[in-house]
Design an enzyme around this catalytic site. Structure first.
Site, PDB file in Angstrom:
ATOM      1  CB  SER A 131      -0.888   0.020   1.248  1.00  0.00           C
ATOM      2  OG  SER A 131      -1.599   1.242   1.353  1.00  0.00           O
ATOM      3  CE1 TYR A 144      -4.196  -2.211   5.178  1.00  0.00           C
ATOM      4  CE2 TYR A 144      -3.335  -0.060   4.546  1.00  0.00           C
ATOM      5  CZ  TYR A 144      -3.859  -1.297   4.202  1.00  0.00           C
ATOM      6  OH  TYR A 144      -4.032  -1.605   2.873  1.00  0.00           O
TER       7      TYR A 144
END
Length: 269
Positions: A131, A144
């Site tokens: 990501s 995350y």
């Protein structure tokens, strides 16, 4: 040569499904995985296999199933993942362990399962979906970001370790795309009276806006095809809006405190 065989974790929806459909349309033999195939009785985009990336024994069985059916496995796309939000201080520790188990340990289980076959056949490609958030610590998304950053670093190490076997390993780092990740994301509760209450709620609202206004996952699918067709895949492939990709450039160029100030302004903190 026969069609290349592709295995995509988390292939039943979102980015994984879009990638699988696009690759199928472009002549690849695609298998996708999902934790519960009974939830998708009418799924016919490509073949779905039941698999939980957190369980190594199940991972090994699913990979062997594909190899037995096709005789080879050319591309693994580690796409399965979950989101998590919350203040670092207030996020339950069991949820921290759980998100690392899926986003970090899961891809490692998958890579360990496919690497022997790729060595045996003299080559292969692994695409790890990280990501853009994995390149920076984001407020209330720290865990995350940490899972994706950790996978990014392992990918860099593993691609050097496996290079002599003809195996390519790369990071695909999407920004915000219109998927169902928000629905499955774990949100630490907003605790009334907490020191983080107002800022965390503000950040949650902003995150939901970003996902709702996210780009078309087809852009990710097209990037995946480009990577597969590349003779020498690069280490990292960010994909997303210009401002999201620009954030990676600014992270490298700007002094850390100035970059931090930009993030604080972006999240209205």
């Amino acid at each position: 040569m026969d069609k290349k065989v592709v295995l995509i974790t988390g292939g039943s929806s979102g980015i994984g499904k879009s990638v699988g459909q696009y690759l199928t349309a472009n002549g690849f033999t695609v298998y996708g995985t999902t934790r519960n195939t009974s939830k998708y009785p009418d799924f016919d985009a490509f073949e779905l296999i039941e698999l939980d990336v957190k369980l190594p024994e199940i991972v090994n069985k699913a990979v062997q199933l594909v190899i037995e059916k096709e005789g080879r496995l050319d591309v693994l796309i580690n796409n399965a993942g979950v989101g998590i939000t919350g203040p670092i201080e207030e996020t339950p520790h069991e949820e921290i362990l759980s998100v690392f188990d899926t986003n970090f340990n899961g891809p490692i289980h998958m890579m360990k399962a496919v690497l022997p076959q790729m060595r045996k056949q003299g080559g292969g490609l692994i695409i790890n979906t990280t990501s853009i958030a994995g390149y920076m610590g984001l407020p209330f998304r720290g865990y995350y970001s940490a899972t994706k950053g950790a996978l990014n670093i392992v990918t860099e190490s593993l691609r050097m370790e496996t290079r002599k076997f003809g195996i390519s390993i790369t990071n695909l780092a999407p920004g915000d795309f219109a998927t169902n990740i928000a629905a499955g994301r774990y949100h630490a509760p907003v605790i009334k009276g907490s020191a983080y209450e107002a800022d965390y709620q503000k950040s949650l609202d902003l995150m939901d806006e970003h996902v709702d206004a996210g780009g078309d996952p087809l852009l990710v699918a097209k990037k995946v095809l480009k990577i597969i067709q590349s003779k020498k895949p690069k280490v990292n492939y960010p994909v997303g809006e210009f401002t999201q990709r620009l954030s990676l450039v600014l992270k490298r160029l700007l002094p850390a405190r100035l970059y931090e100030k930009l993030l604080l302004n972006h999240y209205k903190l």
